[in-house]
Design an enzyme around this catalytic site. Structure first.
Site, PDB file in Angstrom:
ATOM      1  N   HIS A  49     -55.830  33.720 -11.301  1.00 56.79           N
ATOM      2  CA  HIS A  49     -54.733  32.976 -11.704  1.00 56.79           C
ATOM      3  C   HIS A  49     -53.659  33.832 -12.159  1.00 56.79           C
ATOM      4  O   HIS A  49     -53.971  34.810 -12.861  1.00 56.79           O
ATOM      5  CB  HIS A  49     -54.905  31.520 -12.482  1.00 56.79           C
ATOM      6  CG  HIS A  49     -55.643  30.527 -11.580  1.00 56.79           C
ATOM      7  ND1 HIS A  49     -56.688  30.082 -12.198  1.00 56.79           N
ATOM      8  CD2 HIS A  49     -55.446  29.984 -10.609  1.00 56.79           C
ATOM      9  CE1 HIS A  49     -57.391  29.295 -11.542  1.00 56.79           C
ATOM     10  NE2 HIS A  49     -56.579  29.066 -10.578  1.00 56.79           N
ATOM     11  N   ASP A  52     -54.360  34.102 -15.749  1.00 58.37           N
ATOM     12  CA  ASP A  52     -55.778  34.946 -16.121  1.00 58.37           C
ATOM     13  C   ASP A  52     -55.386  36.418 -15.992  1.00 58.37           C
ATOM     14  O   ASP A  52     -55.792  37.117 -16.904  1.00 58.37           O
ATOM     15  CB  ASP A  52     -56.515  34.797 -14.946  1.00 58.37           C
ATOM     16  CG  ASP A  52     -57.180  33.476 -14.839  1.00 58.37           C
ATOM     17  OD1 ASP A  52     -57.176  32.513 -15.802  1.00 58.37           O
ATOM     18  OD2 ASP A  52     -57.419  32.699 -13.734  1.00 58.37           O
TER      19      ASP A  52
HETATM   20  C1  XLS Z   1     -59.322  23.571  -7.997  1.00 57.61           C
HETATM   21  C2  XLS Z   1     -59.211  24.930  -7.558  1.00 57.61           C
HETATM   22  C3  XLS Z   1     -58.748  25.983  -8.315  1.00 57.61           C
HETATM   23  C4  XLS Z   1     -58.535  27.129  -7.173  1.00 57.61           C
HETATM   24  C5  XLS Z   1     -57.559  28.145  -7.636  1.00 57.61           C
HETATM   25  O1  XLS Z   1     -59.663  22.343  -7.598  1.00 57.61           O
HETATM   26  O2  XLS Z   1     -60.689  24.912  -6.743  1.00 57.61           O
HETATM   27  O3  XLS Z   1     -59.995  26.429  -9.023  1.00 57.61           O
HETATM   28  O4  XLS Z   1     -59.726  27.526  -6.562  1.00 57.61           O
HETATM   29  O5  XLS Z   1     -56.515  27.875  -8.147  1.00 57.61           O
END
Ligand code: XLS
Ligand code: MG
Length: 344
Positions: A49, A52
């Site tokens: 993200h 992150d």
């Molecule tokens: C949430 C998502 C998230 C995405 C990335 O349900 O899986 O983790 O994979 O933003």
């Protein structure tokens, strides 16, 4: 025809175990320590993200953001790791309580757009062209709160602005039908691909298919993958498992339904997934009951099971399978697959 598989996960996949009903149960693992774990667990790629990659980015200037991302790029290089994608986290800030691109307040929509552009700057500094968009709060608790036609066009407009901001980037939409919202916009692969047609460059809009999200939409993940592959749009996957229609469990791959997992591996392998550099992402969550020292097993186990299912798929007698299909003897095919999966 055979896929080429390299594995990736995000730092959020090693976490402290908090859930909506209870606090953390494990200590935090520092980001640097997580990077040390990737190779040991069999992973070569990192999903990120925006925050992150660059913590507290809302408090930093554009220049500081790029400098921090460049530092991270060095750390990744030192670990022999590659950034697969960057995804804007548009669901934690107070300005995104009512969504990002579909927020009813124009000032908050502007914030979401700005954040998406910062994500692109970070991706550029990390050497990846892929942006993932999970539309966390782009939806409603009550239908009347937003207008679905307007919301669809708002999301398409935001995508266009991202594509125009950087002609190099590609956007993989990660569809999910619900949670945290009652109902989310762009709930399936079909919606995501069709949404691309409303943007300035549909060729740069694809999908990241998460197994659990497809299951929550009442769909078969391998068929969703096949649909995306037929469009040349499967640019990432988030493999995991899900036990029916409840909260998004992010269980270890194949832990609920081995055959459903097998079919995901099989469709990827049969259609050369990975040959254009696509990664196999494992968006799995450690059970809250795991103790600290055993809280990464969900990742290595998921990868191990993927590779075992790959072996099983590749060892199948394809001419026998074709003969059963030609004979329309799907009961025999069913038994053949079951035998292959139970090893007897
Ligand atoms: C949430 C998502 C998230 C995405 C990335 O349900 O899986 O983790 O994979 O933003
Ligand atoms: Mg995911």
């Amino acid at each position: 025809m055979a896929g080429d598989f390299r594995f990736t996960f995000g730092p959020w996949n090693i976490h402290e175990g908090a859930d909506p009903f209870g606090p953390t149960v494990r200590s935090s693992v520092a980001f640097g320590t997580k990077l040390d774990l990737y190779k040991k667990l069999g992973f070569d790629g990192v999903q990120l993200h925006d925050d992150d990659a660059v913590p507290d980015l809302n408090d930093l200037s554009a220049k500081q953001i790029v400098a921090a991302a460049s530092e991270l790029k060095k750390a990744l290089d030192e670990h022999g790791l590659v950034a697969e994608f960057v995804a804007p986290r548009l669901w934690e800030d107070p300005r995104t309580i009512d969504g990002g691109f579909t927020n009813n307040d124009p000032a908050n929509r502007a914030y979401a757009m700005d954040r998406a552009k910062k994500t692109i700057d970070i991706a550029r500094a990390l050497g990846t062209k892929l942006i993932v968009l999970w539309f966390a709060r782009e939806g409603t608790y009550f239908r009347e709160a937003k207008d679905s036609r307007t919301a669809t066009l708002q999301i398409a407009e935001a995508l266009t602005r991202m594509l125009d901001y950087d002609p190099q980037i590609k956007i993989a939409i990660e569809p999910k039908p619900n949670e945290p919202m009652d109902v989310n916009y762009i709930p399936t692969t079909g919606h995501a691909i069709a949404l691309g047609a409303l943007t300035s460059d549909p060729s740069r809009i694809g999908v990241n298919i998460e197994s659990a999200h497809a299951i929550l939409a009442g769909l078969d993940p391998s068929d969703e993958m096949g649909f995306a592959l037929a469009h040349g749009k499967l640019w990432s996957v988030h493999l995991n498992d899900q036990n029916g229609l409840k909260f998004d469990e992010d269980k270890s791959f194949a832990s609920v339904d081995i055959r459903r997992a097998f079919n995901q591996v099989r469709v990827l392998d049969r259609h050369d997934y990975g040959k254009n550099g696509e990664w196999v992402g494992l968006d799995v969550k450690a059970l809250r009951t795991q103790k600290d020292a055993a809280a990464t097993k969900h990742l290595s186990n998921s990868r191990e099971v993927f590779l075992r299912l790959l072996e099983i798929s590749r060892a199948m007698d394809e001419s026998a399978v074709q003969a059963m299909i030609a004979e329309r003897d799907y009961e025999e095919l069913d038994l053949y697959i079951t035998h292959a999966l139970i090893g007897g």
